[in-house]
Design a protein around this motif. Structure first.
Motif, PDB file in Angstrom:
ATOM      1  N   VAL A   1       2.878  11.075   2.256  1.00 27.88           N
ATOM      2  CA  VAL A   1       1.949   9.945   2.168  1.00 27.88           C
ATOM      3  C   VAL A   1       1.839   9.218   3.510  1.00 27.88           C
ATOM      4  O   VAL A   1       0.780   8.721   3.866  1.00 27.88           O
ATOM      5  CB  VAL A   1       2.314   8.953   1.035  1.00 27.88           C
TER       6      VAL A   1
ATOM      7  N   ARG B   1       2.317   1.698  -3.450  1.00 30.25           N
ATOM      8  CA  ARG B   1       1.323   2.230  -4.409  1.00 30.25           C
ATOM      9  C   ARG B   1       1.045   3.704  -4.150  1.00 30.25           C
ATOM     10  O   ARG B   1       0.983   4.507  -5.083  1.00 30.25           O
ATOM     11  CB  ARG B   1       0.017   1.446  -4.311  1.00 30.25           C
ATOM     12  N   ALA B   2       0.904   4.088  -2.872  1.00 29.94           N
ATOM     13  CA  ALA B   2       0.577   5.479  -2.545  1.00 29.94           C
ATOM     14  C   ALA B   2       1.702   6.417  -2.967  1.00 29.94           C
ATOM     15  O   ALA B   2       1.484   7.590  -3.244  1.00 29.94           O
ATOM     16  CB  ALA B   2       0.313   5.612  -1.045  1.00 29.94           C
ATOM     17  N   THR B   3       2.943   5.883  -3.022  1.00 32.39           N
ATOM     18  CA  THR B   3       4.098   6.717  -3.332  1.00 32.39           C
ATOM     19  C   THR B   3       4.341   6.816  -4.840  1.00 32.39           C
ATOM     20  O   THR B   3       5.127   7.648  -5.283  1.00 32.39           O
ATOM     21  CB  THR B   3       5.338   6.146  -2.607  1.00 32.39           C
TER      22      THR B   3
ATOM     23  N   SER C   1       6.954   2.852   1.239  1.00 31.80           N
ATOM     24  CA  SER C   1       7.098   4.159   0.613  1.00 31.80           C
ATOM     25  C   SER C   1       8.576   4.555   0.527  1.00 31.80           C
ATOM     26  O   SER C   1       9.067   4.986  -0.519  1.00 31.80           O
ATOM     27  CB  SER C   1       6.315   5.189   1.426  1.00 31.80           C
TER      28      SER C   1
ATOM     29  N   ARG D   1       0.831  -1.197   0.000  1.00 30.18           N
ATOM     30  CA  ARG D   1       0.000   0.000   0.000  1.00 30.18           C
ATOM     31  C   ARG D   1       0.870   1.253   0.000  1.00 30.18           C
ATOM     32  O   ARG D   1       0.580   2.232  -0.680  1.00 30.18           O
ATOM     33  CB  ARG D   1      -0.847   0.003   1.269  1.00 30.18           C
TER      34      ARG D   1
ATOM     35  N   GLU E   1      -0.476  10.967   6.011  1.00 32.00           N
ATOM     36  CA  GLU E   1      -1.867  10.686   5.632  1.00 32.00           C
ATOM     37  C   GLU E   1      -2.294   9.312   6.143  1.00 32.00           C
ATOM     38  O   GLU E   1      -3.398   9.139   6.660  1.00 32.00           O
ATOM     39  CB  GLU E   1      -2.004  10.675   4.098  1.00 32.00           C
ATOM     40  N   ARG E   2      -1.414   8.332   5.975  1.00 34.38           N
ATOM     41  CA  ARG E   2      -1.731   6.966   6.404  1.00 34.38           C
ATOM     42  C   ARG E   2      -1.932   6.898   7.921  1.00 34.38           C
ATOM     43  O   ARG E   2      -2.867   6.282   8.399  1.00 34.38           O
ATOM     44  CB  ARG E   2      -0.608   6.011   5.977  1.00 34.38           C
TER      45      ARG E   2
ATOM     46  N   GLN F   1      -5.332   8.125   9.067  1.00 34.79           N
ATOM     47  CA  GLN F   1      -6.545   7.356   8.803  1.00 34.79           C
ATOM     48  C   GLN F   1      -6.964   6.645  10.088  1.00 34.79           C
ATOM     49  O   GLN F   1      -6.117   6.176  10.842  1.00 34.79           O
ATOM     50  CB  GLN F   1      -6.307   6.365   7.660  1.00 34.79           C
TER      51      GLN F   1
END
Lengths: 251, 106
Positions: free
Chosen positions: A119, A16-18, A140, A13, A122-123, A126
């Motif tokens: 990123v 992908r986010a990076t 990341s 994850r 942000e994670r 959540q």
């Protein structure tokens, strides 16, 4: 889900986010490599800088200073000032990472960049209680790090054959990455105020050496955002709050 | 690599790690006051704006508000796209292509 598969899921994850940020960093890494060899650094030194310093803007400025004939001490002090903002990132992430041992904190700190910070924070914000968010950070960070090494090498080879890498215009890639990250958040008024004050202060302080203005502007922006938030909370609470038993006048 | 370069890279690596590590390393020992914790969320927008605004408005060191300033025009165009789509990858790709084309045109 087993612990191992959740760790793995968090890691990917993070990768992908990076991805969009890696796309933005590719041109930046290439110009760094090219600029470094064009300003007189050896290819080995350019690669070593990316491997051991791993801080794009400061590497960029260091290459420029080497080209201008500056000494090592001045370049190291400039690096210190340019990278001071990473301390702010560390302070922001620290409350979320209290439980981690130093064998996690030290490498993640080394890999802390503007991009991964954005990123990862942000994670962490959540609401889900995943205990493996540091694996997201690792994914990341490793993606950014690997990409940075590859791009530096490409730049080193391209820079030997193509002169004037600074004129290619690839430096806009970093700027547009940051624009893409900041703009959607401006819908929040305190965030917009924070960005406005930081941007304006940065313009006013642009004359200060070594990007010292950046730190001053960042702090002014943080203060502006916090004050706006307080002011809004204070002015919203009174007229909108529903009357409660305690607030009603005594009969 | 010559000695000068080894000293340079070692020094840069040392100061950078000295900035990045302590805030995380001391996390479990230092408790920040709540107002400070509340203000931390403004660090990303403030730092980014402090980098982006001068880069767009003063790309060559002096204020340049003119259509020939591709950093400004492409920056505003990318910002509008990001505002509407919230798509980071599309914004980056669009912005870079727009920037390179605009710079050619002027």
């Amino acid at each position: 889900m087993s612990a191992e598969s959740s760790r793995c899921a968090e890691f990917w994850r993070g990768v992908r986010a990076t991805f969009p940020l890696v796309v933005g960093a590719i041109p930046f890494g290439i110009i760094f490599g090219a600029l470094a060899v064009n300003s007189g650094l050896s290819a080995a030194a350019a690669a070593a800088m990316s491997a051991f310093v791993f801080a794009g803007s400061s590497q960029f400025i260091a290459a420029g200073l080497v080209g201008g004939g500056a000494g090592a001490l001045l370049i190291v002090m400039t690096t210190l000032v340019v990278n001071l903002r990473h301390a702010l990132y560390g302070v922001t992430l620290a409350p979320h990472m209290k439980h981690l041992p130093q064998r996690w904190l030290a490498p993640l700190a080394f890999w802390l960049t503007d991009e991964s910070f954005l990123v990862v924070v942000e994670r962490y914000r959540q609401p889900d209680a995943s205990p493996y968010k540091h694996w997201f950070f690792l994914g990341s960070a490793l993606f950014m790090y690997t990409n940075w090494q590859l791009c530096t090498w490409i730049g080193v080879f391209a820079g030997r054959t193509l002169p004037d890498p600074g004129g290619w215009g690839l430096d806009f890639a970093l700027i547009v990455t940051f624009i893409g990250m900041i703009t959607p958040g401006l819908r929040s008024r305190p965030v917009a105020m924070s960005a406005l004050v930081a941007g304006a202060t940065a313009l006013l302080l642009a004359g200060l050496p070594n990007r010292l203005g950046l730190m001053g502007a960042a702090l002014a922006g943080v203060l502006a955002g916090a004050l706006t938030e307080r002011w809004m909370a204070a002015h919203r609470a009174e007229p909108l709050a529903p009357p409660t038993a305690e607030r009603l006048p005594p009969p | 690599m010559i000695w000068n370069e080894i000293i340079l890279v070692t020094g840069m690596a040392a100061v950078t790690l000295l900035i990045r590590w302590p805030p995380l390393a001391l996390a479990s020992r230092v408790a920040l006051p709540q107002p400070v914790v509340d203000a931390l969320k403004f660090i990303p927008p403030a730092v980014l704006a402090a980098i982006v605004v001068p880069a767009m408005l003063t790309p060559n060191g002096t204020l340049d508000v003119h259509p020939s300033n591709a950093y400004l025009v492409a920056g505003v165009a990318s910002g509008l796209l990001a505002w509407r789509t919230r798509n980071l990858l599309a914004t980056i790709l669009f912005g870079m292509i727009f920037f390179l084309i605009w710079r050619r045109l002027w």
